[in-house]
Every structure is written in C-alpha cells, then in structure tokens.
Write a protein that holds these residues in place. Structure first.
Motif, PDB file in Angstrom:
ATOM      1  N   THR A 240       0.839  -1.197   0.000  1.00 23.38           N
ATOM      2  CA  THR A 240       0.000   0.000   0.000  1.00 23.38           C
ATOM      3  C   THR A 240       0.875   1.248   0.000  1.00 23.38           C
ATOM      4  OG1 THR A 240      -0.139   0.302   2.401  1.00 23.38           O
ATOM      5  CG2 THR A 240      -1.618  -1.331   1.427  1.00 23.38           C
ATOM      6  N   ASP A 241       0.206   2.420  -0.035  1.00 25.97           N
ATOM      7  CA  ASP A 241       0.957   3.671  -0.038  1.00 25.97           C
ATOM      8  C   ASP A 241       1.680   3.928   1.273  1.00 25.97           C
ATOM      9  OD1 ASP A 241       0.169   4.142  -2.573  1.00 25.97           O
ATOM     10  OD2 ASP A 241      -1.073   5.903  -2.147  1.00 25.97           O
ATOM     11  N   ASP A 242       1.230   3.312   2.359  1.00 24.57           N
ATOM     12  CA  ASP A 242       1.878   3.573   3.646  1.00 24.57           C
ATOM     13  C   ASP A 242       2.528   2.343   4.259  1.00 24.57           C
ATOM     14  OD1 ASP A 242      -0.511   2.342   4.192  1.00 24.57           O
ATOM     15  OD2 ASP A 242      -1.367   4.009   5.324  1.00 24.57           O
ATOM     16  N   GLY A 243       2.842   1.346   3.436  1.00 14.79           N
ATOM     17  CA  GLY A 243       3.572   0.196   3.948  1.00 14.79           C
ATOM     18  C   GLY A 243       3.026  -1.116   3.426  1.00 14.79           C
ATOM     19  N   VAL A 244       3.291  -2.182   4.170  1.00 17.92           N
ATOM     20  CA  VAL A 244       2.857  -3.530   3.796  1.00 17.92           C
ATOM     21  C   VAL A 244       2.026  -4.114   4.925  1.00 17.92           C
ATOM     22  CG1 VAL A 244       3.599  -5.868   3.205  1.00 17.92           C
ATOM     23  CG2 VAL A 244       4.909  -3.911   2.367  1.00 17.92           C
ATOM     24  N   SER A 245       0.789  -4.504   4.599  1.00 20.15           N
ATOM     25  CA  SER A 245      -0.054  -5.213   5.563  1.00 20.15           C
ATOM     26  C   SER A 245       0.151  -6.707   5.348  1.00 20.15           C
ATOM     27  CB  SER A 245      -1.532  -4.853   5.368  1.00 20.15           C
ATOM     28  OG  SER A 245      -1.788  -3.531   5.762  1.00 20.15           O
ATOM     29  N   PRO A 262      -0.520  -1.520   8.453  1.00 18.17           N
ATOM     30  CA  PRO A 262       0.672  -1.724   7.627  1.00 18.17           C
ATOM     31  C   PRO A 262       1.954  -1.557   8.421  1.00 18.17           C
ATOM     32  CG  PRO A 262      -0.204   0.462   7.263  1.00 18.17           C
ATOM     33  CD  PRO A 262      -1.173  -0.227   8.190  1.00 18.17           C
ATOM     34  N   ILE A 263       2.981  -2.234   7.962  1.00 17.94           N
ATOM     35  CA  ILE A 263       4.333  -2.029   8.473  1.00 17.94           C
ATOM     36  C   ILE A 263       4.988  -0.981   7.585  1.00 17.94           C
ATOM     37  CG2 ILE A 263       6.600  -3.095   8.787  1.00 17.94           C
ATOM     38  CD1 ILE A 263       5.132  -5.732   9.328  1.00 17.94           C
ATOM     39  N   ALA A 264       5.425   0.113   8.190  1.00 11.44           N
ATOM     40  CA  ALA A 264       6.010   1.220   7.418  1.00 11.44           C
ATOM     41  C   ALA A 264       7.305   0.789   6.754  1.00 11.44           C
ATOM     42  CB  ALA A 264       6.246   2.420   8.318  1.00 11.44           C
ATOM     43  N   LEU A 265       7.523   1.284   5.531  1.00 11.17           N
ATOM     44  CA  LEU A 265       8.739   0.967   4.790  1.00 11.17           C
ATOM     45  C   LEU A 265       9.693   2.145   4.710  1.00 11.17           C
ATOM     46  CD1 LEU A 265       7.212  -1.071   1.819  1.00 11.17           C
ATOM     47  CD2 LEU A 265       8.177  -1.926   3.956  1.00 11.17           C
ATOM     48  N   THR A 266       9.356   3.231   5.388  1.00 12.02           N
ATOM     49  CA  THR A 266      10.221   4.402   5.425  1.00 12.02           C
ATOM     50  C   THR A 266      10.722   4.613   6.844  1.00 12.02           C
ATOM     51  OG1 THR A 266       8.284   5.822   5.762  1.00 12.02           O
ATOM     52  CG2 THR A 266       9.057   5.540   3.494  1.00 12.02           C
ATOM     53  N   ALA A 267      11.884   5.242   6.967  1.00  8.80           N
ATOM     54  CA  ALA A 267      12.439   5.504   8.291  1.00  8.80           C
ATOM     55  C   ALA A 267      11.510   6.403   9.092  1.00  8.80           C
ATOM     56  CB  ALA A 267      13.830   6.134   8.150  1.00  8.80           C
ATOM     57  N   ASP A 268      10.885   7.349   8.408  1.00  8.58           N
ATOM     58  CA  ASP A 268       9.885   8.204   9.026  1.00  8.58           C
ATOM     59  C   ASP A 268       8.516   7.593   8.750  1.00  8.58           C
ATOM     60  OD1 ASP A 268       8.099  10.095   9.875  1.00  8.58           O
ATOM     61  OD2 ASP A 268       8.852  11.711   8.568  1.00  8.58           O
ATOM     62  N   PRO A 269       7.835   7.066   9.761  1.00 10.60           N
ATOM     63  CA  PRO A 269       6.561   6.390   9.511  1.00 10.60           C
ATOM     64  C   PRO A 269       5.494   7.297   8.921  1.00 10.60           C
ATOM     65  CG  PRO A 269       6.916   6.738  11.875  1.00 10.60           C
ATOM     66  CD  PRO A 269       8.186   7.104  11.185  1.00 10.60           C
ATOM     67  N   THR A 303       8.148 -10.115   9.505  1.00  6.20           N
ATOM     68  CA  THR A 303       7.636 -11.173  10.375  1.00  6.20           C
ATOM     69  C   THR A 303       8.544 -11.347  11.586  1.00  6.20           C
ATOM     70  OG1 THR A 303       8.869 -12.889   9.171  1.00  6.20           O
ATOM     71  CG2 THR A 303       6.629 -12.403   8.415  1.00  6.20           C
ATOM     72  N   GLY A 304       8.068 -12.086  12.575  1.00 11.42           N
ATOM     73  CA  GLY A 304       8.872 -12.398  13.751  1.00 11.42           C
ATOM     74  C   GLY A 304       8.925 -11.254  14.739  1.00 11.42           C
ATOM     75  N   PRO A 305       9.727 -11.407  15.783  1.00 11.92           N
ATOM     76  CA  PRO A 305       9.794 -10.388  16.847  1.00 11.92           C
ATOM     77  C   PRO A 305      10.360  -9.055  16.392  1.00 11.92           C
ATOM     78  CG  PRO A 305      11.466 -12.102  17.161  1.00 11.92           C
ATOM     79  CD  PRO A 305      10.557 -12.587  16.080  1.00 11.92           C
ATOM     80  N   SER A 306      11.125  -9.049  15.276  1.00  9.00           N
ATOM     81  CA  SER A 306      11.705  -7.790  14.798  1.00  9.00           C
ATOM     82  C   SER A 306      10.858  -7.132  13.723  1.00  9.00           C
ATOM     83  CB  SER A 306      13.117  -8.038  14.257  1.00  9.00           C
ATOM     84  OG  SER A 306      13.089  -8.948  13.172  1.00  9.00           O
ATOM     85  N   ALA A 307       9.632  -7.603  13.513  1.00 10.57           N
ATOM     86  CA  ALA A 307       8.773  -7.032  12.469  1.00 10.57           C
ATOM     87  C   ALA A 307       8.634  -5.521  12.661  1.00 10.57           C
ATOM     88  CB  ALA A 307       7.408  -7.692  12.497  1.00 10.57           C
ATOM     89  N   GLY A 308       8.855  -4.789  11.599  1.00 12.65           N
ATOM     90  CA  GLY A 308       8.805  -3.331  11.636  1.00 12.65           C
ATOM     91  C   GLY A 308      10.163  -2.684  11.734  1.00 12.65           C
ATOM     92  N   ASP A 309      11.189  -3.436  12.150  1.00 15.22           N
ATOM     93  CA  ASP A 309      12.537  -2.877  12.195  1.00 15.22           C
ATOM     94  C   ASP A 309      13.059  -2.710  10.770  1.00 15.22           C
ATOM     95  OD1 ASP A 309      12.343  -2.985  14.905  1.00 15.22           O
ATOM     96  OD2 ASP A 309      13.689  -4.697  15.169  1.00 15.22           O
ATOM     97  N   GLY A 310      13.810  -1.628  10.553  1.00 20.17           N
ATOM     98  CA  GLY A 310      14.341  -1.363   9.228  1.00 20.17           C
ATOM     99  C   GLY A 310      15.785  -0.936   9.263  1.00 20.17           C
ATOM    100  N   TRP A 311      16.484  -1.206   8.167  1.00 24.67           N
ATOM    101  CA  TRP A 311      17.892  -0.869   8.034  1.00 24.67           C
ATOM    102  C   TRP A 311      18.136  -0.290   6.650  1.00 24.67           C
ATOM    103  CZ3 TRP A 311      15.774  -5.523   9.341  1.00 24.67           C
ATOM    104  CH2 TRP A 311      15.868  -5.908  10.696  1.00 24.67           C
ATOM    105  N   ASP A 312      18.969   0.734   6.565  1.00 26.79           N
ATOM    106  CA  ASP A 312      19.275   1.381   5.294  1.00 26.79           C
ATOM    107  C   ASP A 312      20.609   0.887   4.754  1.00 26.79           C
ATOM    108  OD1 ASP A 312      16.971   2.889   5.192  1.00 26.79           O
ATOM    109  OD2 ASP A 312      17.856   4.613   6.227  1.00 26.79           O
TER     110      ASP A 312
END
Length: 561
Positions: A240-245, A262-269, A303-312
C-alpha cells in the motif's frame, strides 16, 4: 496504435526493469497529450535525447540537467504483457454482458457457459488446477467454479463491492480481492472516466479449500497497489501507499473481520511511501524498498519479533535495477553510472552494510538485470540506449565471471526460457524502416533473437511489426510470439513458433489480429486469443504444430451456441 488486451489476469512480466522499479508498484498519473511524439516501446526507439512515456509515445527531453550539463540517460523500461486467463486444461473468458464464464476446453475445443452473477469481469485461476474464481461486477460477490469429470461445482460467497483485482496464492488455497485505483484508471482511459470506486483500505480474503469457499473482509493500509504471497502461500502481503499489511491467511479466515495495520517501509513512519518500489523475499521475511532516484535500499523485517525494524543500505550510486535471487537471500543492484554491481546478502548486509560487495563490470552492458529461474546466471543489458549486447554474469562462480555477447540489433526486452539455457530477446527499432538505407535496413526493422547463454550464439529473426505477447511452451524448447499489425485489411496477423534448440521459425497465419498468448500445461498446447466480433482462440499442439481454431464467443459478453 498498439493493441491492449484488458482481461484482468496475472501478467507475464518481461524483466527489463525500469530504473525506478522491477515491479512498478509506485508510479504517477501521466498526461499523454500535447508534446508526445512517435509511438514507442522503450526510450531506445525514440529520437536521441527523447524518452518513451508511460502511454507509449516519445516525449521530448526536459532540457539541461540540474548542473547545466547533459541530461542523464533515460530510465530502463519495464514491459508487461497480460495473457488471457488459463488453467491447466481450459481457457476462461469472463462474458460481462451475458453474466457468465466461457470455458474453452483445450483438448476438445468444447465451449461451456457457466452463469456466475452480474457483469463478471475480474477473473483468475488457481495455480496448478482448473479452478477459476471471478468477481461479480455489480454486487459484492465472488464465484468459484471447479470443473471435474462428474460436472462442475459452483460456489458463490459475499465479499466487498466494487473490487477490481484478484491475486491467487501459489498454493491455490487462497485469494485476495482488492480495489486498485491505477487499474481502474487504465481500464477507463482517464481519471475522469472512472465511475464508482471501491474501498481504498479494505480487502476480501477468500479461502478456497475443497471443503467449501470461505471469505473474510479486512482493513489494511491506504490504497492497495499489489498483493503478493510467500512461497508457501501462507501469508499475503498487501503493498500500500503507507507500507505492507501482512495477512496470516488461515488465521484471518478463522478469526473474522479485523484490522491489519501496515508495516512502514520508510524511516519516518509519516513519510509518503506512494512512490516506493517494493519487493518481498521468497520466504516473506523481508521487504526491500527504494525510492526512484535514491541510492538507498531500505530493508524492513515483516515477520517475527523484529517485524517493523528497518535498516538502510546506501550504495555508492543510484541503482538502475535491483533484482532478488529466487531464494530471496541475495539482492543484486546494477550501478550503471559506476560500471558495477552491488551484491547485498540478506539479512547480513542489511544489519552491517560494510559487507556489501561491489563487483566491477567494466566493459559489460549495464542497465537492467534478469536472472535465470535457478538464480545461477544474471543477464545484464540496457534498453535506455541502442546497445546491441547482453552480458551474462555467473552469479554463483568465484570471481563473478562474465561474458559479453554481441547481437545484430539493439535490445528492447529479454526473457529467459524455463530451462535457463536460452534467452529470448525482443529488439528495438533504430528509426523509421521506411526511410532506411541499405546499411540501416536491419537496425530499423522489428525483430527478435534467441541466444544460447553458454556460447552466446544468436539467431536473428526480422519481422514486419514489433513482436508482442509471447509464451514459452510447457515441457518443450519452444517459444510462441504474437505479431499484431492492426485491424486494417492485409495487416500482419501471425503467430511465430520459435524452436529454441535450433533457431528455426515457423509462421502460423491467423485469421484475426492476435491479442494474447498463453499455455495450457495439462494439454501440452499453446493458445492465442484474437480480436474478433464473436471471440476467437487458436490452439497449437506443441509436439505436432497442428493449429485448431474455435470461434463463437464474444470477449465482451456474447456466446454463440
């Protein structure tokens, strides 16, 4: 004008990835009005400095670059062809005006009509089966049709109204229906012509186990643009426009209506993610997101306990293409400006980007990247300029060996045969063939080539018009390409049967302009759908080359008994 085939099915994606995306989940609405030039498939077919726009016309250069210098090279172009909906044995056509599905048997050519509700149009089939599912175009309903030797089972279930897209899981046990605004605009021809729209945040999940269909309605992120699945078919990923559900499919069906944020895909949610290009790894554990024009690839746990964590992962240049290995463990980024390829091991290099390997590819043709089905080879090429080469990179060999092979014409798009040993290249035209000199004759004609990836030997076939939709035959070294010269009397109407092992081409004349090509794995046949007032499909037996044609149904809604 190039013909468009608008039946809503999973498309055959030519992996000539554009600079912004190898799956164009982003994008913007474009006006193809004043200023458009000749028709085109890719920027290499336009005058020097011009680019091929979203609506297939050449657009003039925007002027000097930001520093007053030469504008950057045009982006790579992604081509997408949509075949009619096929299952293992049957070709299916939604007959909107008749409120029915037409089912054409690839073995007997028998045409069967099945009532399925009002104004059916959105249709798909379940992988590896003969089951079809279709959305009611007037009400909120889905119909499941399961043919068998004993007859057919037809089930209808309530879902959300005004949905216009369906995605089926690889297991064949689930499907997700949603409203895709971009698709609605494409089908209507303009934003103004779009009528009633569906929900921008609701989807319907459909359970398709043999015991009976089940449905549940869910709320997801804003404006779904695509739905994909993990390899096991256990989870659906709504982009979606604001992440992945992320939808746990069986749990959703058991648990009832709910919200799947959704899980945000940008560093700034709160940042706008509508332009992001998104890929999901095969196991569904990670998403790769990047903004066109940015050198940064963001990796996000889904997925998993780190769901939503992101790295650049910031690369030394903006990639012109990024491809995931079939197993999802490696991402390959082509850095056209540097003459290099970045190799990103996942998830290790996301956690520590210092591990990203930069492979120098001096002398290689760089722009887009296509991988063989087993991920063993990468084929690099460009359709942003008139380049008559492809480079084959051995992705699993020490030292990244590579071989650059010359062709007779520039590249428009490529596709790898299912065996991974041969390449089909659709060529670009370098100008108007009607004004060609002897030296320009080959460069300005349409055509295609087959390339042996082990030796680089290429066999060129010139054609009267640009090759369009194509399909690889099931279990045989054959490719079938449709050539559509338009509706005028005497125009080219052909299906080319290309023997990939010998390069020999057999031309099958068609009675009507071809619209799409597909396969029926259960019958060993290829079919070509054609534009005809009553509907026409030709079936070709792969072993014998025998062609048979059935005429008698209307792709827009009539059936002739």
């Amino acid at each position: 004008m190039r013909a468009a085939f608008t039946l809503p099915v999973a498309s055959l994606l030519l992996t000539a990835a554009c600079a912004g995306s190898d799956q164009d989940y982003g994008g913007a609405l474009t006006d193809a009005g004043a200023g458009g030039g000749p028709e085109c498939f890719s920027s290499s077919e336009c005058p020097v400095g011009w680019t091929c726009g979203d609506f297939g016309t050449c657009l003039p250069p925007p002027g000097p670059g930001p520093d007053g210098g030469v504008p950057p090279p045009p982006p790579e172009t992604e081509l997408e062809f949509g075949p009619p909906t096929a299952s293992s044995r049957f070709v299916w056509v939604a007959m909107t005006e008749s409120d029915a599905l037409a089912r054409i048997d690839g073995q007997t050519l028998e045409v069967t009509s099945t009532p399925v509700g009002e104004r059916p149009r959105v249709l798909t089939t379940l992988p590896g089966t003969d089951t079809a599912i279709v959305l009611d175009g007037a009400h909120g309903a889905v119909t499941v049709v399961r043919p068998s030797a004993a007859g057919e089972l037809v089930e209808t279930r309530a879902i959300l109204p005004r949905l216009n897209a369906l995605a089926a899981s690889p297991s064949g046990l689930h499907a997700v229906a949603y409203f895709d605004l971009s698709r609605a605009i494409d089908e209507a021809g303009s934003l103004e012509a779009v009528g009633a729209v569906g929900s921008f945040q609701d989807v319907s999940v459909i359970g398709l186990a043999a015991g009976g269909a089940r449905t549940v309605d869910l709320t997801v992120g804003f404006r779904p643009r695509a739905v994909t699945f993990d390899a096991a078919g256990e989870r659906a990923y709504v982009i979606t426009d604001d992440g992945v559900s992320v939808i746990e499919l069986e749990a959703a069906l058991d648990g009832g209506p709910t919200i799947v944020p959704p899980i945000a895909l940008t560093a700034d949610p709160w940042a706008d993610g509508s332009a992001l290009d998104v890929e999901i790894t095969a196991d569904g554990a990670l998403a790769l997101a990047r903004e066109p024009g940015s050198p940064t690839v963001r990796v996000v746990a889904l997925t998993g306990p780190s769901a939503g964590d992101g790295w650049d992962v910031t690369l030394p240049a903006t990639p012109s293409d990024v491809e995931l290995a079939p197993d999802g463990g490696t991402a390959y980024a082509i850095l056209r400006e540097l003459g290099a390829m970045a190799v990103i091991e996942l998830p290790e290099d996301a956690l520590d980007p210092s591990g990203v390997e930069l492979v120098e590819l001096t002398g290689a043709t760089l722009g887009s990247l296509t991988l063989t089905p087993d991920g063993r080879l990468g084929i690099s090429y460009t359709n942003a300029t008139l380049d008559e080469r492809v480079t084959v990179i051995e992705l699993e060999a020490p030292g990244w060996p590579r071989h650059t092979f010359g062709l007779q014409k520039a590249v428009r798009a490529v596709a790898v045969a299912p065996d991974g040993d041969r390449l089909l290249v659709l060529h670009a035209r370098a100008g108007d063939p009607g004004q060609a000199t002897v030296e320009q004759f080959i460069d300005r004609r349409a055509g295609y080539s087959t390339v042996d990836l082990a030796t680089g030997f290429a066999k060129l076939q010139l054609t009267e018009v640009d090759p369009g939709p194509f399909a690889f035959a099931p279990d045989a070294p054959r490719a079938y390409l449709a050539l559509d010269g338009g509706d005028a009397p005497g125009a080219t109407r052909e299906l080319h049967e290309l023997a990939l092992d010998s390069g020999v081409v057999r031309v099958i004349e068609l009675g009507s302009p071809p619209a799409a090509v597909g396969t029926l794995p259960g019958t060993g046949q290829v079919f070509v759908a054609q534009r005809h007032p009553l509907g026409r499909i030709s079936f070709v037996e792969v072993p014998t080359g025998l062609a048979r044609t059935v005429t008698g149904f209307d792709l827009n809604g009539q059936i002739v008994d």
